[in-house]
Structure formats: C-alpha cells, structure tokens
Enzyme design. Structure first.
Site, mmCIF file in Angstrom:
data_model
loop_
_atom_site.group_PDB
_atom_site.id
_atom_site.type_symbol
_atom_site.label_atom_id
_atom_site.label_comp_id
_atom_site.label_asym_id
_atom_site.label_seq_id
_atom_site.Cartn_x
_atom_site.Cartn_y
_atom_site.Cartn_z
ATOM 1 N N LYS A 40 0.840 -1.197 0.000
ATOM 2 C CA LYS A 40 0.000 0.000 0.000
ATOM 3 C C LYS A 40 0.877 1.250 0.000
ATOM 4 O O LYS A 40 2.075 1.187 0.280
ATOM 5 C CB LYS A 40 -0.927 0.014 1.215
ATOM 6 C CG LYS A 40 -0.216 0.052 2.565
ATOM 7 C CD LYS A 40 -1.227 0.055 3.700
ATOM 8 C CE LYS A 40 -0.502 0.112 5.048
ATOM 9 N NZ LYS A 40 -1.462 0.219 6.170
ATOM 10 N N TYR A 265 13.819 31.749 2.294
ATOM 11 C CA TYR A 265 12.620 32.481 2.673
ATOM 12 C C TYR A 265 12.678 32.909 4.142
ATOM 13 O O TYR A 265 13.111 32.143 5.014
ATOM 14 C CB TYR A 265 11.371 31.613 2.468
ATOM 15 C CG TYR A 265 10.941 31.465 1.038
ATOM 16 C CD1 TYR A 265 10.449 32.552 0.329
ATOM 17 C CD2 TYR A 265 11.011 30.238 0.396
ATOM 18 C CE1 TYR A 265 10.034 32.424 -0.988
ATOM 19 C CE2 TYR A 265 10.599 30.093 -0.921
ATOM 20 C CZ TYR A 265 10.114 31.186 -1.607
ATOM 21 O OH TYR A 265 9.714 31.050 -2.912
ATOM 22 N N MET A 312 9.855 24.859 -1.701
ATOM 23 C CA MET A 312 9.031 23.857 -2.368
ATOM 24 C C MET A 312 9.866 22.935 -3.247
ATOM 25 O O MET A 312 9.636 21.719 -3.289
ATOM 26 C CB MET A 312 7.958 24.533 -3.217
ATOM 27 C CG MET A 312 7.011 23.551 -3.906
ATOM 28 S SD MET A 312 5.773 24.364 -4.950
ATOM 29 C CE MET A 312 4.795 25.220 -3.713
#
Length: 371
Positions: A40, A265, A312
C-alpha cells in the site's frame, strides 16, 4: 504526477534487499505461515508495481489500502491474492469480484449496503475478510454477535468467507499490556465464531518480529519488508533488516556568500563568515519537509548542514569547500563511511520511519537495481 526523470534527484531501490528481508523473515518464523507483502501507499514510497513483481514467488499474496491500488496490481499482471485492508465504497464490490480481489468487511452495516447497492448484480463468490476491532479503535466489528451475523449474511448470499483479522496497536512497543489485551480479545472472538474462514490473521511486521508465537495463517509484512524497524530502533531486532531505499541528488548551483548575507525564505539564516553554499533540486513538494532545516546531507562521506528554510523545490546546504556542479549528495543512505538512515530523518521530524518514506513524492524519479 509525472516523475521528473530529467532532474538529478532520484530514489534508488535495491530490490534484492527487499527479497532478502522476506527470506530472513521466513527463516525467523518457519515455512508454515503465508506471507502477504504489504504494498500500500506505493509500497511505502518504494514503488508498488516494481516491488510486487520483484517479490513474486517469495510471497503468497499482497495487501493494499484501497481498491485502486489493487486494480493497479491487476493491470500490471499481478495475479496472486490481493486483500484490500480498508473498507471500499459498497457500490464497487462487483468490480472487486470481477478482478478476484478480497475485501474487508468493516461493519455489518457496510455489508448490508453492499447487498442493497448491488441488488441487480450476482456477487456470488465475493471474497470477504471480517475486520475485528480488538482495540485499535478504527474500522471493524467489536463483538462476536456481529461476526456471526456477518457469517450468516455471507452464507445467505453465497459470498466467500475468506478470512478474519485484527490489527495490533502496540506490537512495536516494549510494553506488553495492550498487546496482550488485544490478543485475548481476538482469541475470545474467534472462539465464539460459528465457523472458521480460510484464513485467520493478526500479524503485522512488528508482531512477526517480536511475537512470532502469535502468528496464525498469514503474516502481513510491511514496514520491515523494506528494511525499516517498526519500532524505529526502540526495540532490538531479532535479525538484521536491510534498508532498500537510497535518496540522492546533485549540486545544481554553488556560490560563495560573504559574512552577513541571508539564505532562504524569511531570511532565517545569516552567514557568520564567508562560506560556500550549494543548492539541491529537492524540497517540500518532494516530501523533504520544511522542518529539515538544520539537518545534514552527505558529500564525500562528510556531513553538510541544511541552511535556510526548505523551499518547495530546492534546499541550500553549507559546504566545507567549493564543489563542482553535479557532485553527488546523499540525503538517505550510505555515502563514504557515513550513513543517514530513515530513522535519522524521522527523529529529526519527531515522527516515524513509515511517514518519512510514504511522503516521498511521485515527482522523485525512482530507479531500481537487482531486479
């Protein structure tokens, strides 16, 4: 999501390590119980189809989380038994029957809804496993009366009573109290059943490692199959597990920053001297989460800290010298004489190794060795 094959960030899966872990499990428990490979969540981030093909012949079946995971295996010529561990939408029961996929019964109500929503269909032979909630508190019936009511419905509609199972909440913990309570509850439920199914099972990876005396017909071998300790290192393993996954990238940019300059950032990191900074093409969209700031990566067997916030798509690391573009960087795995394990990453995040590998995005290209 399409894998980024043209980006140098990649997962390398050693399929022989997975096979070796299965063979070592069989040496540990003996040849009697069946072994179902739990694939899974994309095989815990390792790639379900490739892993399933690699272990065919070593296992007796597969466990998945949902019907679509099972269908993916069938579409890729995996014909062994497949058990869906979670309840599916009742209206899709016919599809499971057509593809010879075993389903989990989470409640009496669910089974009645299957019958109601498939009134025009012949579901004879549909393979079903009753889930008994012995103390996990998720899905499953909680009393023997419900079990026997389900058995009567199965017989009435000519379904196949394929199995009954439970799931231990603390098999990976040193304390035995909760485990013994659940084991007792399951045995009591089994003793009150009207008849036995084909398979009885409760053994997950942790139970197979540390409670082999409780094994029934099937071992659901998941986390440990991939070389990960289900206790995250809190309990000593009875045999060595071989981690199968390596996560690598390459330096995509290198620059010299002067003292007093900021990185990332929020400008959360300020250089306290002139340093070389490297950039890697991996970020939180890949599952390398923002809280990895301050953790290390490996270059030439040496640890280099992640500085500045994880973005990101990119992270920045402090280098001990100027390195050429394309230099290999290891985020999980061995590099030189040092190693970063999945448990190391989990400890940094305050979580478990399961979550670390499952979060690794499909955007990361996976390559396989020792097929």
């Amino acid at each position: 999501m399409r894998s980024s094959i043209h980006r140098p960030t990649r997962i390398i899966v050693n399929l022989e390590s997975i096979r070796r872990n299965i063979r070592n499990l069989r040496d540990h428990v003996g040849s009697d119980p069946m072994v179902y490979a739990v694939v899974k969540a994309n095989s815990y981030g390792h790639g379900s189809v490739r892993v399933a093909h690699a272990v065919q012949g070593l296992v007796d079946g597969f466990c998945v989380s949902n019907l679509d995971e099972a269908l993916e295996l069938r579409e890729n010529n995996i014909f062994e038994n497949i058990l869906v561990l979670s309840g599916i939408s009742p209206r899709d029961a016919k599809l499971a029957l057509e593809e010879n996929i075993s389903l989990t019964i989470p409640s009496v109500e669910w089974l009645l809804q299957v019958i109601d929503e498939n009134r025009e269909e012949d579901l004879s032979g549909l393979k079903l496993h009753i889930k008994f909630d012995s103390g996990m508190g998720r899905i499953g019936v909680r009393c023997v009366e419900d079990i026997n009511e389900i058995i009567e419905i199965i017989d009435k509609y000519n379904f196949t009573f394929d199995g009954i199972f439970t799931h231990f909440a603390t098999a990976d913990e040193a304390s035995q109290t909760k485990f013994e309570q659940q084991e007792h509850a399951f045995k009591s439920a089994l003793a009150g059943m009207e008849r036995r199914p084909h398979f009885i099972h409760s053994t997950n990876s942790a139970a197979s490692l540390w409670h082999p005396d409780t094994i029934e017909d099937i071992i659901r071998f998941g986390d440990a199959m991939y070389g990960l300790n289900p206790s995250c290192g809190n309990i000593e393993l009875p045999f060595e597990l071989e981690p199968a996954l390596t996560l690598e990238s390459e330096l995509s940019h290198v620059k010299l920053l002067e003292e007093g300059e900021t990185v990332g950032y929020g400008a959360t990191y300020t250089t306290d001297s002139d340093i070389f900074v490297g950039t890697l093409p991996i970020g939180y969209a890949d599952g390398w989460t923002r809280n990895m700031q301050g953790f290390d990566v490996l270059i030439d067997g040496k640890r280099m800290p992640i500085i500045g916030r994880v973005s990101m798509d990119q992270i920045t690391i402090q280098l001990d010298q100027e390195y050429p573009l394309g230099t290999k960087v290891t985020l999980i795995g061995k590099n030189g004489n040092d190693v970063i394990t999945v448990d190391d990453v989990a400890n940094k995040r305050g979580t478990i190794n399961y979550e670390v590998v499952c979060l690794l995005s499909d955007r990361i290209y996976r390559t396989y060795i020792n097929e």
